[in-house]
Scaffold this active site. Structure first.
Site, PDB file in Angstrom:
ATOM      1  N   LYS A 155      -2.900   0.489   7.414  1.00  0.00           N
ATOM      2  CA  LYS A 155      -1.521   0.962   7.616  1.00  0.00           C
ATOM      3  C   LYS A 155      -1.516   2.481   7.851  1.00  0.00           C
ATOM      4  O   LYS A 155      -0.857   2.975   8.757  1.00  0.00           O
ATOM      5  CB  LYS A 155      -0.652   0.599   6.395  1.00  0.00           C
ATOM      6  CG  LYS A 155      -0.316  -0.894   6.331  1.00  0.00           C
ATOM      7  CD  LYS A 155       0.293  -1.297   4.989  1.00  0.00           C
ATOM      8  CE  LYS A 155       0.387  -2.815   4.891  1.00  0.00           C
ATOM      9  NZ  LYS A 155       0.819  -3.277   3.572  1.00  0.00           N
ATOM     10  N   ASP A 205       9.312  -2.205   3.677  1.00  0.00           N
ATOM     11  CA  ASP A 205       8.708  -3.537   3.556  1.00  0.00           C
ATOM     12  C   ASP A 205       9.792  -4.618   3.588  1.00  0.00           C
ATOM     13  O   ASP A 205       9.485  -5.806   3.752  1.00  0.00           O
ATOM     14  CB  ASP A 205       7.940  -3.648   2.223  1.00  0.00           C
ATOM     15  CG  ASP A 205       6.432  -3.566   2.423  1.00  0.00           C
ATOM     16  OD1 ASP A 205       5.970  -3.783   3.558  1.00  0.00           O
ATOM     17  OD2 ASP A 205       5.730  -3.286   1.437  1.00  0.00           O
ATOM     18  N   GLN A 208       2.076  -1.148  -2.412  1.00  0.00           N
ATOM     19  CA  GLN A 208       1.173  -2.241  -2.045  1.00  0.00           C
ATOM     20  C   GLN A 208       1.101  -3.282  -3.178  1.00  0.00           C
ATOM     21  O   GLN A 208       0.850  -2.922  -4.327  1.00  0.00           O
ATOM     22  CB  GLN A 208      -0.224  -1.680  -1.723  1.00  0.00           C
ATOM     23  CG  GLN A 208      -1.210  -2.715  -1.239  1.00  0.00           C
ATOM     24  CD  GLN A 208      -0.840  -3.320   0.120  1.00  0.00           C
ATOM     25  OE1 GLN A 208      -0.390  -2.643   1.027  1.00  0.00           O
ATOM     26  NE2 GLN A 208      -1.033  -4.620   0.256  1.00  0.00           N
TER      27      GLN A 208
END
Ligand code: NAD
Length: 291
Positions: A52, A119, A96
């Site tokens: 990412k 997200d 994460q």
């Protein structure tokens, strides 16, 4: 059979994003800044976060990686979340997952500012998605939809079977596929671990989205001629012939299924790269929203 090439599609979307970033720079505006928080030393999570961050650099974003040891407390992580919420330099950020067991994921998720939740996991964004309001869509489902759009895969009136009902893939992709939009307007069935006779169900599907995390679970005899198959699965399978000692397997037996399909995604190089570009697209829209 047409291969839904996520790697190539993601590459061209990255070029589009990079030219938008260049235009922002030229007009003297701030470039997007994505932060990622990684707690602990889980190998797969480190790989995901690494790619990412690398993708951010490729398109000209600024990225910040915050790493903390696995014994970080919930309170310490909440403080990081609070700082990121208040930092005007940060346009969007991700925590994460999975987090170490002693940290309550829901508590952390609820503390994220929905306007920085690139997200798309915060209940505010999930609720807006359900109501078809502008929001951050979760990256993997959004990436699947974008891939179908770019390949002009017909979806209207089709029967889509989504295998898996997780909050990050199965459930949201089924919501997006039934929307009155393109890609969408499918009649959707969600299958899960308690579904009976999955084989017949899949056999009746025009579109199968496999997101269960069981290597090569979907076999040729489960798929009808001409179906569209999207393989979301990513599982590390022991493979002594590889230098790393493992290979990445999808949820679909590609060799058996591909010959029956109209369209199919490979693993790797299908949904995975599209997930990352969706995150970049969300971050770019976060910048636009904040203005
Ligand atoms: P999960 O474990 O949260 O959910 C799996 C789902 O599959 C559950 O809803 C379960 O009911 C269902 N399931 C399990 N066994 C089943 C069976 N035998 N028959 C029918 N349904 C069954 O997993 P997840 O987070 O949704 O991820 C699924 C897979 O997708 C994993 O391999 C994961 O690594 C991968 N993934 C890939 C990406 C990507 O970018 N390509 C992103 C997220 C997840």
């Amino acid at each position: 059979m047409i291969l839904l090439d996520g790697a190539a599609t993601a590459k061209s979307i990255k070029l589009e994003i990079a030219s938008e970033v260049e235009a922002l720079k030229k007009s003297g505006q701030k470039v997007p800044h994505l932060a990622a928080v990684l707690v602990g030393d889980d190998g797969a999570s480190m790989t995901y976060v690494g790619s990412k961050v690398k993708s951010c650099e490729e398109v000209g974003f600024v990225s910040t990686l915050i790493t903390r040891p696995s014994n970080t407390t919930e309170e310490e992580l909440l403080q990081i979340v609070d700082q990121l919420n208040r930092d005007p330099e940060i346009d969007g950020y991700i925590i994460q997952l999975p987090l170490p067991k002693h940290i309550n994921e829901h508590k952390i998720l609820l503390a994220i500012d929905p306007e920085k939740d690139v997200d798309g996991f915060h209940p505010v964004n999930v609720g807006k998605m359900m109501l078809n309001l502008p929001c951050f869509l979760p990256a993997t489902p959004a990436g699947i939809i974008e891939l179908l759009r770019r390949y002009q895969v017909p979806t209207e009136g089709k029967h889509a079977v989504v295998i898996g009902r997780s909050h990050i893939v199965g459930l949201p992709v089924s919501v997006l596929l039934q929307r009155n939009a393109y890609p969408g307007n499918c009649t959707v069935t969600i299958a899960h671990s308690r579904t009976s006779d999955l084989k017949s169900l899949c056999k009746s599907a025009d579109i199968v989205i496999a997101a269960l995390g069981k290597p090569e679970f979907v076999t040729g005899e489960m798929i009808k001629e001409g179906a569209v198959v999207v393989d979301v699965g990513i599982t590390r399978v022991v493979d002594a012939s590889k230098k790393s000692g493992f290979r990445i397997a999808g949820d679909v037996n590609f060799a058996e299924v591909a010959e029956k399909c109209s369209f199919i995604t490979p693993v790797p190089g299908g949904v995975g790269p599209m997930t990352i570009v969706s995150l970049l697209m969300n971050t770019l829209s976060a910048v636009k929203n904040h203005r």
